[in-house]
Enzyme design. Structure first.
Site, PDB file in Angstrom:
ATOM      1  N   GLU A 115      19.123  11.924 -46.408  1.00 12.78           N
ATOM      2  CA  GLU A 115      19.453  12.576 -45.676  1.00 12.78           C
ATOM      3  C   GLU A 115      20.605  13.158 -45.734  1.00 12.78           C
ATOM      4  OE1 GLU A 115      17.526  13.793 -41.441  1.00 12.78           O
ATOM      5  OE2 GLU A 115      19.302  12.553 -41.405  1.00 12.78           O
ATOM      6  N   HIS A 148      23.013   8.757 -38.105  1.00 14.04           N
ATOM      7  CA  HIS A 148      22.695   9.892 -38.643  1.00 14.04           C
ATOM      8  C   HIS A 148      24.559  10.747 -38.696  1.00 14.04           C
ATOM      9  CE1 HIS A 148      21.931  14.467 -38.112  1.00 14.04           C
ATOM     10  NE2 HIS A 148      20.586  13.436 -38.664  1.00 14.04           N
ATOM     11  N   GLY A 187      19.080  21.306 -41.574  1.00 12.49           N
ATOM     12  CA  GLY A 187      19.518  22.419 -40.139  1.00 12.49           C
ATOM     13  C   GLY A 187      20.058  23.723 -41.129  1.00 12.49           C
ATOM     14  N   GLU A 223      25.842  13.898 -37.885  1.00 19.86           N
ATOM     15  CA  GLU A 223      26.089  14.865 -36.861  1.00 19.86           C
ATOM     16  C   GLU A 223      27.233  13.352 -36.086  1.00 19.86           C
ATOM     17  OE1 GLU A 223      22.612  16.194 -35.431  1.00 19.86           O
ATOM     18  OE2 GLU A 223      22.478  17.300 -37.546  1.00 19.86           O
ATOM     19  N   LYS A 283      17.588  15.393 -31.464  1.00 17.96           N
ATOM     20  CA  LYS A 283      18.922  15.895 -31.242  1.00 17.96           C
ATOM     21  C   LYS A 283      19.069  16.592 -30.074  1.00 17.96           C
ATOM     22  CE  LYS A 283      18.949  17.490 -35.980  1.00 17.96           C
ATOM     23  NZ  LYS A 283      19.962  17.892 -37.217  1.00 17.96           N
ATOM     24  N   SER A 327      16.145  19.367 -43.565  1.00 21.14           N
ATOM     25  CA  SER A 327      15.378  21.097 -43.104  1.00 21.14           C
ATOM     26  C   SER A 327      13.904  21.109 -43.835  1.00 21.14           C
ATOM     27  CB  SER A 327      15.758  22.009 -44.186  1.00 21.14           C
ATOM     28  OG  SER A 327      16.941  22.726 -43.528  1.00 21.14           O
ATOM     29  N   ASN A 344      13.660  14.265 -35.276  1.00 24.00           N
ATOM     30  CA  ASN A 344      14.641  13.624 -34.070  1.00 24.00           C
ATOM     31  C   ASN A 344      15.145  15.010 -33.517  1.00 24.00           C
ATOM     32  OD1 ASN A 344      17.437  12.986 -33.295  1.00 24.00           O
ATOM     33  ND2 ASN A 344      17.823  13.603 -35.694  1.00 24.00           N
TER      34      ASN A 344
END
Ligand code: PEP
Length: 256
Positions: free
Chosen positions: A169, A93, A175, A95, A12, A214, A10
């Site tokens: 996730e 996701h 991240g 985010e 992003k 990560s 991904n």
């Protein structure tokens, strides 16, 4: 028959046309690991360009709108993704849930829109650190699975042909360089599996559950070997072939 491990990068909101060279290198490298299904999800402007540069890997989007067309400035629909040759879309996701207020109901509607045009769908779920510290991680994730996954005949058909995946996730692992403990990953994947079987019967037992948060070349082997882990959704370490291909290799080694 068990589906191949699925390793999805991904990108992003990262990348430009110069980075297509990395996609080509990933595509070349992936050809050495045919036992693994490899894919990239670049930002929208690179999607069609990247699609035309690769042959061995899948190409998908990071989001889609629930509607097929209409007055939704800035959005992109699932039929548009299908039209340019995308193979799949990531929905829900964390985010997107955080930055765009996406609820489970919105995520489900997006997933159903994608399945309606036969795109593969990866649905993301995961708890925050506060929820984990409060001992609610499993309940939160189970509730997300129940309310975010598509339902109806289209969903069952997608499950039957391997077009639906779930990515676990943990929000606090994305991240941050912090990876969930393998034991926690195993337990959460088992909890998600139980929900999938409750929803889709035996076919739910074959849905790939990816881990994300990560993942890198050093920790990939131990994660890919963990029972119930069917692949990885990778952010930062998917931006270069040098970082991404060792993760693909780890998934291939687990198949040997
Ligand atoms: C992600 O964006 O889905 C992700 C897991 O990111 P990272 O690998 O950088 O933690």
């Amino acid at each position: 028959m068990a589906l191949r491990p699925y390793i999805v990068g991904n990108w992003k909101m990262n990348g430009n046309r110069a980075m297509l060279a990395e996609a080509r290198a990933i595509d070349r490298g992936a050809q050495r690991y045919r036992s693994v299904q490899v894919a990239l999800a670049p930002p929208f402007p690179l999607l069609a360009l990247l699609h035309d540069e690769v042959s061995a890997i899948g190409v998908g989007a990071q989001d889609c709108h629930a509607a097929a067309k209409g007055a939704h400035t800035g959005d992109v629909s699932a039929p548009m993704l299908d039209d340019i040759g995308a193979d799949f879309v990531i929905v829900g996701h964390s985010e997107r849930r955080r930055d765009h207020g996406e609820t489970d109901a919105i995520v489900r509607a997006k997933a159903e829109a994608a399945l309606a045009v036969d795109l593969g769908v990866i649905i993301c779920v995961g708890e925050t650190l506060e929820q984990r510290d409060a001992g609610h991680a499993e309940a939160v994730v189970e509730a997300q699975v129940d309310a975010s996954l598509p339902c109806g005949e289209g969903a069952a058909a997608a499950v039957a042909i391997g077009n639906l995946s779930v990515a676990y996730e943990p929000v606090w692992a994305i991240g941050t360089g912090r990876v969930a403990a393998v034991e926690d990953v195993i337990n959460m994947h088992a909890a998600i599996r139980a929900r999938l079987v409750a929803m889709f019967g035996d076919a739910g037992g074959k849905v790939r559950i990816l881990y994300g948060g990560s993942v890198n070349g050093e920790n990939a082997s131990v994660l890919m070997e963990a029972p119930g882990v069917g692949g990885a959704l990778v952010g930062g370490a998917s931006l270069t072939a040098d970082a991404f291909l060792p993760i693909v290799a780890a998934a291939a080694a687990d198949e040997d």
